[in-house]
Design a protein around this motif. Sequence first.
Motif, mmCIF file in Angstrom:
data_model
loop_
_atom_site.group_PDB
_atom_site.id
_atom_site.type_symbol
_atom_site.label_atom_id
_atom_site.label_comp_id
_atom_site.label_asym_id
_atom_site.label_seq_id
_atom_site.Cartn_x
_atom_site.Cartn_y
_atom_site.Cartn_z
ATOM 1 N N ARG E 96 0.834 -1.216 0.000
ATOM 2 C CA ARG E 96 0.000 0.000 0.000
ATOM 3 C C ARG E 96 0.860 1.254 0.000
ATOM 4 N NH1 ARG E 96 -2.966 -2.389 4.257
ATOM 5 N NH2 ARG E 96 -2.022 -0.911 5.692
ATOM 6 N N SER E 97 1.952 1.213 0.787
ATOM 7 C CA SER E 97 2.809 2.402 0.903
ATOM 8 C C SER E 97 3.430 2.756 -0.438
ATOM 9 C CB SER E 97 3.909 2.150 1.938
ATOM 10 O OG SER E 97 3.339 1.919 3.212
ATOM 11 N N LEU E 98 3.904 1.754 -1.166
ATOM 12 C CA LEU E 98 4.549 2.039 -2.446
ATOM 13 C C LEU E 98 3.517 2.462 -3.497
ATOM 14 C CD1 LEU E 98 7.093 -0.922 -2.510
ATOM 15 C CD2 LEU E 98 7.611 1.496 -2.074
ATOM 16 N N ARG E 99 2.360 1.813 -3.498
ATOM 17 C CA ARG E 99 1.348 2.185 -4.495
ATOM 18 C C ARG E 99 0.895 3.638 -4.321
ATOM 19 N NH1 ARG E 99 -0.431 -3.126 -3.333
ATOM 20 N NH2 ARG E 99 -2.091 -2.352 -1.977
ATOM 21 N N ALA E 100 1.039 4.152 -3.092
ATOM 22 C CA ALA E 100 0.608 5.536 -2.850
ATOM 23 C C ALA E 100 1.435 6.549 -3.637
ATOM 24 C CB ALA E 100 0.681 5.847 -1.347
ATOM 25 N N VAL E 101 2.620 6.154 -4.103
ATOM 26 C CA VAL E 101 3.458 7.096 -4.851
ATOM 27 C C VAL E 101 3.725 6.604 -6.279
ATOM 28 C CG1 VAL E 101 4.527 8.141 -2.821
ATOM 29 C CG2 VAL E 101 5.589 6.117 -3.880
ATOM 30 N N VAL E 102 2.838 5.725 -6.775
ATOM 31 C CA VAL E 102 2.990 5.251 -8.149
ATOM 32 C C VAL E 102 1.713 5.557 -8.923
ATOM 33 C CG1 VAL E 102 3.276 3.224 -9.630
ATOM 34 C CG2 VAL E 102 4.641 3.446 -7.548
ATOM 35 N N ASP E 103 1.874 6.102 -10.089
ATOM 36 C CA ASP E 103 0.747 6.352 -10.992
ATOM 37 C C ASP E 103 0.480 5.033 -11.733
ATOM 38 O OD1 ASP E 103 -0.926 7.037 -13.070
ATOM 39 O OD2 ASP E 103 0.210 8.826 -13.662
ATOM 40 N N LEU E 104 -0.475 4.252 -11.208
ATOM 41 C CA LEU E 104 -0.667 2.884 -11.708
ATOM 42 C C LEU E 104 -1.034 2.835 -13.192
ATOM 43 C CD1 LEU E 104 -2.441 1.269 -8.603
ATOM 44 C CD2 LEU E 104 -0.035 1.118 -9.245
ATOM 45 N N GLY E 196 3.422 14.340 3.430
ATOM 46 C CA GLY E 196 2.048 13.840 3.486
ATOM 47 C C GLY E 196 2.002 12.493 4.184
ATOM 48 N N ILE E 197 0.886 12.230 4.853
ATOM 49 C CA ILE E 197 0.751 10.985 5.601
ATOM 50 C C ILE E 197 0.178 9.902 4.695
ATOM 51 C CG2 ILE E 197 -0.354 9.842 7.559
ATOM 52 C CD1 ILE E 197 -0.528 12.593 8.921
ATOM 53 N N VAL E 198 0.880 8.807 4.561
ATOM 54 C CA VAL E 198 0.416 7.694 3.743
ATOM 55 C C VAL E 198 -0.185 6.603 4.627
ATOM 56 C CG1 VAL E 198 1.179 5.831 2.211
ATOM 57 C CG2 VAL E 198 1.998 8.171 1.855
ATOM 58 N N ALA F 183 -13.753 6.895 -0.086
ATOM 59 C CA ALA F 183 -13.111 7.919 0.740
ATOM 60 C C ALA F 183 -11.679 8.140 0.273
ATOM 61 C CB ALA F 183 -13.114 7.492 2.205
ATOM 62 N N GLN F 184 -11.227 9.345 0.440
ATOM 63 C CA GLN F 184 -9.858 9.704 0.056
ATOM 64 C C GLN F 184 -8.859 9.198 1.097
ATOM 65 O OE1 GLN F 184 -9.647 13.941 0.210
ATOM 66 N NE2 GLN F 184 -7.435 13.946 0.628
ATOM 67 N N ALA F 185 -9.324 9.074 2.325
ATOM 68 C CA ALA F 185 -8.486 8.539 3.389
ATOM 69 C C ALA F 185 -9.412 7.937 4.405
ATOM 70 C CB ALA F 185 -7.639 9.632 4.026
ATOM 71 N N ASP F 186 -8.863 7.070 5.212
ATOM 72 C CA ASP F 186 -9.677 6.224 6.069
ATOM 73 C C ASP F 186 -8.836 5.909 7.291
ATOM 74 O OD1 ASP F 186 -11.135 4.077 7.106
ATOM 75 O OD2 ASP F 186 -10.500 2.699 5.530
ATOM 76 N N ALA F 187 -9.377 6.136 8.469
ATOM 77 C CA ALA F 187 -8.615 5.836 9.672
ATOM 78 C C ALA F 187 -9.512 5.170 10.689
ATOM 79 C CB ALA F 187 -8.004 7.105 10.255
ATOM 80 N N GLY F 202 -4.257 4.668 10.139
ATOM 81 C CA GLY F 202 -4.706 5.574 9.089
ATOM 82 C C GLY F 202 -4.093 5.187 7.767
ATOM 83 N N THR F 203 -4.885 5.196 6.720
ATOM 84 C CA THR F 203 -4.417 4.819 5.393
ATOM 85 C C THR F 203 -4.929 5.824 4.368
ATOM 86 O OG1 THR F 203 -4.490 2.487 5.952
ATOM 87 C CG2 THR F 203 -4.541 3.024 3.619
ATOM 88 N N ALA F 204 -4.002 6.363 3.598
ATOM 89 C CA ALA F 204 -4.412 7.251 2.506
ATOM 90 C C ALA F 204 -4.810 6.379 1.324
ATOM 91 C CB ALA F 204 -3.264 8.169 2.128
#
Lengths: 244, 244, 244, 244, 244, 244
Positions: E96-104, E196-198, F183-187, F202-204
Motif C-alpha cells: 500500500r505504501s509504495l502504491r501511494a506514490v505510483v501512478d498505476l 504527506g501521511i500515507v 473515501a480519500q483517506a480512512d482511519a 490511518g491509510t491514505a
Amino acid sequence: MRPSGRAPDQLRPVSLEPGFSRHAEGSCLVKFGDTHVLCTASIDERVPPWMRNTGKGWVTAEYGMLPRSTHTRTDREAARGKQSGRTQEIQRLIGRSLRAVVDLPAMGERQINIDCDVLQADGGTRTASITGSWVALHFAFERLIKEGKLSASPITGQVAAVSCGLWEGTPVLDLDYPEDSKAQADANFVLTGSGGIVEVQGTAEDKPFSEPEFIALLELAKKGIGELTRLQRLAIGPSSIKSP
Amino acid sequence: MRPSGRAPDQLRPVSLEPGFSRHAEGSCLVKFGDTHVLCTASIDERVPPWMRNTGKGWVTAEYGMLPRSTHTRTDREAARGKQSGRTQEIQRLIGRSLRAVVDLPAMGERQINIDCDVLQADGGTRTASITGSWVALHFAFERLIKEGKLSASPITGQVAAVSCGLWEGTPVLDLDYPEDSKAQADANFVLTGSGGIVEVQGTAEDKPFSEPEFIALLELAKKGIGELTRLQRLAIGPSSIKSP
Amino acid sequence: MRPSGRAPDQLRPVSLEPGFSRHAEGSCLVKFGDTHVLCTASIDERVPPWMRNTGKGWVTAEYGMLPRSTHTRTDREAARGKQSGRTQEIQRLIGRSLRAVVDLPAMGERQINIDCDVLQADGGTRTASITGSWVALHFAFERLIKEGKLSASPITGQVAAVSCGLWEGTPVLDLDYPEDSKAQADANFVLTGSGGIVEVQGTAEDKPFSEPEFIALLELAKKGIGELTRLQRLAIGPSSIKSP
Amino acid sequence: MRPSGRAPDQLRPVSLEPGFSRHAEGSCLVKFGDTHVLCTASIDERVPPWMRNTGKGWVTAEYGMLPRSTHTRTDREAARGKQSGRTQEIQRLIGRSLRAVVDLPAMGERQINIDCDVLQADGGTRTASITGSWVALHFAFERLIKEGKLSASPITGQVAAVSCGLWEGTPVLDLDYPEDSKAQADANFVLTGSGGIVEVQGTAEDKPFSEPEFIALLELAKKGIGELTRLQRLAIGPSSIKSP
Amino acid sequence: MRPSGRAPDQLRPVSLEPGFSRHAEGSCLVKFGDTHVLCTASIDERVPPWMRNTGKGWVTAEYGMLPRSTHTRTDREAARGKQSGRTQEIQRLIGRSLRAVVDLPAMGERQINIDCDVLQADGGTRTASITGSWVALHFAFERLIKEGKLSASPITGQVAAVSCGLWEGTPVLDLDYPEDSKAQADANFVLTGSGGIVEVQGTAEDKPFSEPEFIALLELAKKGIGELTRLQRLAIGPSSIKSP
Amino acid sequence: MRPSGRAPDQLRPVSLEPGFSRHAEGSCLVKFGDTHVLCTASIDERVPPWMRNTGKGWVTAEYGMLPRSTHTRTDREAARGKQSGRTQEIQRLIGRSLRAVVDLPAMGERQINIDCDVLQADGGTRTASITGSWVALHFAFERLIKEGKLSASPITGQVAAVSCGLWEGTPVLDLDYPEDSKAQADANFVLTGSGGIVEVQGTAEDKPFSEPEFIALLELAKKGIGELTRLQRLAIGPSSIKSP
C-alpha cells in the motif's frame, strides 16, 4: 435385464482372502467382482488423547483409492494435500459400522486402525470395505488373544454391507459401476449377522423413491448380507462367532 | 553371511506380472522378495501447461505406500495433508529414470502418469518401482500403437534399478529391509539395458566409504541389473526392444 | 572451452566469511562465484521428541532461496504454503552430510539447526551450502565449548561438496548455472577431508554416462574438495580439526 | 417422557423468516427450537468448469458453525485450515437434497450457492438447514424471474428434512441436542412435499435397530415433514409451488 | 537516556546500497543499524487476473525473515506451511505504501513484485523495508525506461517510513529491538517526501497514549523521514525525482 | 453531502444487544447501521502453552465473515483452507484492543476467546467488532464473578472503536461501505472511555493526507467514541465500570 446380466437378487462373485498382508495384525483382500479392496487392521496400544483413561478402546478407519483403481486416473489425495469429502464420508461410515459390533470397554485401552485401500474399483467399494474389514478386525483380535492381551474377542457379532438400487424400476442387489452410475436410486445397507440395521444410506439419484420401493431394497439387502456373513464365517474358520 | 542367507551377488526372487490392473493402459505388479509394488501407467492426452506447444511429451511419476505396507503402520500421507520429503525424492527419481529412456518428442504432446504404490515393503521399494514401471510404461505405449496414435514405441532402451550396500564390510546386492537398516553404506543404481549410468545415489550411513568400495558396489549393480533387464524382456514378450 | 572460460578442473573463486550473522551461534556466508549462500547454525537445547532420552544429539538442516535469488523470480515457498520436492531433497542432503562428520552422542542431547538461505543463485547452491554449513557448524560447537557445555568439538572431520559434469564430453569441475543447464550429466559429490565418500548423486541429463566418465568426475571432485577443505581450515583458523 | 417434554410426534416450535439477509438474493433464518440457521442463496452467473457448455445449472451448498454456536466452543474451521469430515458430509447432503427438486437444465447455465451457517446449535442443524435452504432457494429463483432471466421457477417441488430417533425404545420426532446425544438410534429423513424419499440416513448409536423400528421412524418423519412443508408454503406466500 | 545511547531524535546509522542483487531489475540492501533488509523489485509483464484489461499496473510486496535473522531462531514459514498474520500485515503495508506514490495507469499493464527479506533483525524491519523498497522500485522503473517500455517513471514522489515510540515517557525516533520491546507505545509512520501521511499505525503497548504524545511522535517522524528521503535521493543519484 | 445523508459527525444508528447467544458466557449482537456482528466471549480455563505458569491470563480474538454477509458472495475461508491477511490483521487488532483494558494478571490463568462473526457487512466491521466485544467480554467476567472464580472484574476501563475518513475533503464519522469505498483517506481509532489512544490505523487511499486533516479525524473519533462508550454502559447496566 441388468447390464451385468445378473439376476436382480444376485451378488457378484465374492471372495474374502485373509492374511494377504504380511505385516498387518489382521488383513483381508476382499473382492466383489472387479472391485478389490485390501483391508488391514493394525493394533496401536495407545488410544487418541480424548479417550485416555476412559477404560475403553476404539476402532477407527481410513479409506483410500489407488489413483488408477478407477476407470480414468483419479488425482492422488496425498498429492492434492487433502482427502475429499467422499473419502471422509466413507471412512467415517466404515468406522461406525465396525464399532457397532465391538464391545469397546472389553477391548482395553488400545486402538485398532482399519485401512481400506481400493486396488481396483467397479462400484460398491464402501460395502466391500466394511465386509472385508470385519474379517481383518477379527484376526487382529485373534492376535491379541494369542498374545495373551485379551482373553476373548470383543466382537459381539458380524457386520457386512451391500448396496441396492433401482434399475429401470426394478430393485437390484450389489450394483457394479455401470449399474450404479445409471441407477435411479441407490442405497447402502450395513446390517448385522442377525439382520439388525446398523446404517442405512439411501439417495435418490434421479427422482425420489417411494416407501415400498425402499422396503424392497431393504429386503434384497437382507438376502445379500445373509450370504456375505456366511462367507465371512467361512473366511475366519471355526471361531467364537455364532451363526446368526 | 548376510541376514537373508543370500550370496553377496544374489537378487531376491523377482517377479514381474504385467496386466495386474484392469483399468490402467499399462500395469505391472513387481515383487523383489517381500517387496511388492503395483506400477500403473496412465495415458493423459494433455501435457502440463508449461509443456504445451513444445511438441514434446512427458513422463511423470507418483509414489505412495499403503499405510500398513510397513512393519509398523505409517501415517497415511493423504490424511497428514502432505507428501514427505522421502516420497517426493523417490517419485522425482522414478520420473527422471524413465524419461532417460524415452524419446519425448517422439511420444507426441501427451503425458504418461506412472503410479507406484507399495502394497508391501521389505526394502528396495524405489528400485522395484523403477524396474516395474518400465514394464507398465512399455504396455502403455503398446496401447497407443494399437490405437494408431503412435507408429512406434518412443522407448529407446531398458532401464532398471537395484540397491547395493556394504554389509559388515562386504559388498552385497539387493538389500532387504533388515539388511538395509544395518548396512554401513547404501547405494541405488539406475542403469540402462546396455549398462549406461542413469542415476547413482550413494549414502554413507555409518562411516564414509572409499572409492574402491564404491566401484565394487557398481560392479554388483551391473550384474543385478543384467538379470533384471532379462526378466523385463521376458515380461513384455517379443517386442521392439533389442537385447543389450 | 567451457562457457565460464575456466579450466576443466578449476573452481570458481570461493570465499567463506564466518560470523556474517550477528545473532547465530555459528554462521558463514559462502560464495562459489556468483552463488551466495548464508549458512547459520542455531543451537537448540531440546532435541525432537523421538530422540529424547537417547543420549544423542542431532544436526538438521533447512534450505531456502530468496524469491529473486534466481534469474527470473521464483515463487516464495512460504506464500505457496509448501516446500518443493527439490527443497526437501536438498535439505535432507545437507543434514545427512553434516551428520556424517559429527559424533552425535558426544554432542549431548541438543540439536543444531542449520539454515542455508540462497541470497543469489548461479548453480551449485547445494554444494556451496554443505561447504559453508560445515564452517557455521564448527563455530556453533566452539560456542558450546566456550560456554563450558562441551569439553571438545564432536566434529570428527571435515566435509565439503562440489558438483562435476560432462560439458560437451569433457569432465568439468564446479558447474555454474549456464554450464549446469546444458551439461550432459551432472553429479554432486560430498566428501570428507580425507577423501571418503559421504554422498554421491549422479544424474544423466541427456544420455547415460559410462563408468569411466563417472570415475573421471569423481577424480575431479576429489581435487576440488581438497581445495575447499583447505579454505574451510583457513576460515576457522587454528583449531582442533586436523588437516587431512 | 422425552427430555424436552414434547409428545413423541411433536416438532419443536419452527419458524422460517425469509429475507433475513440484506444482500443475498434469497435468504431464510430457520429456527427449530434453539437451533438457528441462517440460510442464504447466492446467484453466480458462472458454473464450475466441469459443467460449462452442458446447458445445465447447478445448486451447491456449504455449511459452517459459528465457533460458539455450540455448548462449548468449537475450533473455527477457517483457523484450523480445513473443514471437518462432518461438515463436508452435511454440505454434500444439503446440495443433493436441493438438487433433487430442481430442474437443472431449466435453470440455465448458472449456479446457486447455498450457505447454511449455524448461529446457534441444539441438535438437528442439518435438517433445519435443508428446510430453510429450500425457502432461500425459492426466493433466489424469484429474483431471477423478476429480473427476466427465467420465465418460471425451475423448482419441481418442495423438500424438507427432519430427524427421528429411538428414545428409550420409543420413536420420537425432531431430536434436540440432549435427546440426540442419548438416543439409541438416529435417522435423518429428507422427503419431498409429496412424501417421496430423497435421502435417508440412519445410524444405530447404541445397538442395531429392527426393520419395524425403522418403519416407525419413517412414519414419524412423514408426519413432521408434512408440517414443515406447510410452514414453507406459508413462508414463501402465494406462489407457483403446488400443495402436495 | 535511551538504551542505544542515541539522542531522542537520532536515527540509527542508515545505509542504502542499490544493486546488491545481480539478477533483480531493481534492488537495495537497506540497513537501519543492525537491521538489514534485502529489497528486490522484479518486473512481471503480466498483471493478476482481476486486473487484466484495466489499463493499469500493480505493485505488490512480499516479506520474509530468514529463520536466524532474529535473536533466537524463528520457525521457517515455508516449513510451517503458512505465513503468519504479522508477515501478511507487513507485506500488505509495504504494498500500500509504495502504491501511494505510483501512478498505476502510467506504469502499463505490468506488475512489480517487491520482495523484502530480512537478513538480520534488530527492530524496525517494516520501516526499513519500505524505505529500501522505494529505491529498488525506482531502479526497476529505470530499467523499463532504458528498455524503451516506459518513457517516464510512474513514480510520483518519495515514500519512506520510520518508527517512533515513548521510552519512559520520552518520545524517541527509530526504535531498535531492545527499545521496541520495552516501549510504552509504538507507532509506524509512512510519509511522502513532501510530508504527506500515507500510513499511520500506532499501538499502545502498555497504557494508552494521549493526543499530545501522539502529535510529538508524528513530529519526530517527520524529522526522521526528512533525513531518510535525503538518503534515498543520494542512493538513486541524479534523477527525475524532485526534492521535496 | 455524504452518501448516507448523515451529518459529518453523525454515527449510524447503533445498537448493542447483550445475551444474543444462548451458549456463550458473554455475547453481544452489535449493529452499526446495516453492519451486524455477533460477538461472543468464551471462557477457557486453560491458557496457551507459552503462557502457562506465568500467573497471567489472556484475551484473544478471531474474526470471520459469513460468505454472504457481503454485497457479492465471498469465498468461505474454511473452504479455501486459510484465513486471509485481512482477517488476520483484524483479529489481531481486536485482541490487542481488548487486552489494553484488561488487567491480565488479575484475570487468573485462563483465556477468554472472543469470536466476532459478521452476519451482515456495510463498512466498519472491525470497529463494530471491538465495540461489541467489549460488552461480551464484560459479561464473561461477570459470569466468573458470579461463579466465585473472580472477586472483581479485571476490566480496567472501556474501549470502543470507530472509523473516520475524508469524504470529498470533509472529515466524516463512521463510514459505511459506499462511503468507505470512495473515501480519500480512512482511519480507524480505538480509544478508551477516557479518550486515551489504544490503536490508530490511518491509510491514505487516494492521496496522502495532511497533519491537520489527521487531527480533524481524531477529533471526530473522540466525539463518536464518547457516544459509543455511553451506549456500552447502557448495555451492561449498573456495574463496576466507572463513567469516563
